[in-house]
Enzyme design. Sequence first.
Site, PDB file in Angstrom:
ATOM      1  N   TRP A  62       0.890  -1.184   0.032  1.00 45.15           N
ATOM      2  CA  TRP A  62       0.199   0.104  -0.071  1.00 45.15           C
ATOM      3  C   TRP A  62       0.890   1.231   0.030  1.00 45.15           C
ATOM      4  CZ3 TRP A  62      -2.977   0.499   5.151  1.00 45.15           C
ATOM      5  CH2 TRP A  62      -2.229   0.156   6.341  1.00 45.15           C
ATOM      6  N   HIS A  70      -6.004  19.449  -7.919  1.00 46.62           N
ATOM      7  CA  HIS A  70      -6.578  19.812  -9.360  1.00 46.62           C
ATOM      8  C   HIS A  70      -5.124  19.402 -10.132  1.00 46.62           C
ATOM      9  CE1 HIS A  70      -9.951  22.571  -8.599  1.00 46.62           C
ATOM     10  NE2 HIS A  70      -9.332  22.558  -7.493  1.00 46.62           N
ATOM     11  N   HIS A  80     -14.443  25.987  -6.139  1.00 42.07           N
ATOM     12  CA  HIS A  80     -12.937  26.360  -6.549  1.00 42.07           C
ATOM     13  C   HIS A  80     -12.518  27.725  -6.809  1.00 42.07           C
ATOM     14  CE1 HIS A  80      -9.090  25.831  -8.601  1.00 42.07           C
ATOM     15  NE2 HIS A  80      -9.758  25.963  -9.847  1.00 42.07           N
TER      16      HIS A  80
HETATM   17  C1  23J Z   1      -5.979  27.802 -10.465  1.00 39.29           C
HETATM   18  C2  23J Z   1      -5.881  29.186 -11.024  1.00 39.29           C
HETATM   19  C3  23J Z   1      -6.175  29.178 -12.469  1.00 39.29           C
HETATM   20  C4  23J Z   1      -6.465  27.951 -13.080  1.00 39.29           C
HETATM   21  C5  23J Z   1      -6.548  26.623 -12.372  1.00 39.29           C
HETATM   22  C6  23J Z   1      -6.453  26.656 -11.008  1.00 39.29           C
HETATM   23  C7  23J Z   1      -6.849  25.362 -13.226  1.00 39.29           C
HETATM   24  O1  23J Z   1      -6.779  25.341 -14.276  1.00 39.29           O
HETATM   25  C8  23J Z   1      -7.657  24.250 -12.360  1.00 39.29           C
HETATM   26  O2  23J Z   1      -7.116  23.181 -12.529  1.00 39.29           O
HETATM   27  O3  23J Z   1      -8.800  24.648 -11.896  1.00 39.29           O
HETATM   28  S1  23J Z   1      -6.516  28.019 -14.651  1.00 39.29           S
HETATM   29 MN    MN Z   2      -9.091  22.302 -12.023  1.00 38.25          MN
END
Ligand code: 23J
Ligand code: MN
Length: 260
Positions: A62, A70, A80
């Site tokens: 494991w 993200h 988000h």
């Molecule tokens: C944070 C700031 C800008 C962006 C992103 C994250 C992502 O693309 C995401 O994965 O949500 S553009």
């Molecule tokens: Mn994202």
Amino acid sequence: MSDLLSDLVSALRDGSLRIVDLTQPLGPDTPVIGLPPPYANSPGVSIENISRFDDDGPAWYWNVLSFGEHTGTHFDAPGHWITGRDLPRNTCDTIAPERFVGPACVIDVSTEVAANPDFLLTPDHIEQWEKEHGRIPAGAWVLLRTDWSHREGADAFLNVSDDGPHSPGFSPQASSLLALDRNITGVGVETVGTDAGQAGGFDPPFSNHSIMHGAGKLGLASLCNLDQLPANGAVVIAAPLKIVDGSGSPLRVLAIISTA
Ligand code: 23J
Ligand code: MN
């Protein structure tokens, strides 16, 4: 079992329905988006053994995982983005699970993107698609087929120049049309994020994130195998990890298609 569900199970078994995996492998080589200073960045994937049939666990294997929410093929929750932060049920653990399953509309712009990596989908393209395939239904997952997932290696995939990343996406007008006029569930893309590479300079900045999440809509990034889907008629299942107050999550995205 209900007729509908027993029909589903037999169709999957006899091959008249097929599962297409829209998910990229998740590992140390998974490319991660880079934001310019002064913004903080997300780390890459690390996978560490707890034990692997050794002194730390002679009969079991494991790992401990570490990565940003993200990363790789992943889900964007409305919470988000600042535009979605005060909406109800806006995080991975609170979004109604019914929303994770919906019909897929696949808009193929791979030819345009091959000629222009900064290609942006416009309302004209959406209306043209609807003339051929019918109106995008409420609750749809709208998937932008760019064939960007065919790019090999992080450099080609992220495609960063001196003036920032170059990759396709949605014009602000297209995002508004889909979110507000069509009331879709969300969009899915083959690129590292749901905004075009140059979208940090759009009005509003990161217009797709801003508009979609402000309307409570969802996002899917780093998809693949969109070239195996019909324009219309597939069903997508995209359920994130139930991370408490999570802004997003890597996930397995599956499509069910008819082979008949
Ligand atoms: C944070 C700031 C800008 C962006 C992103 C994250 C992502 O693309 C995401 O994965 O949500 S553009
Ligand atoms: Mn994202």
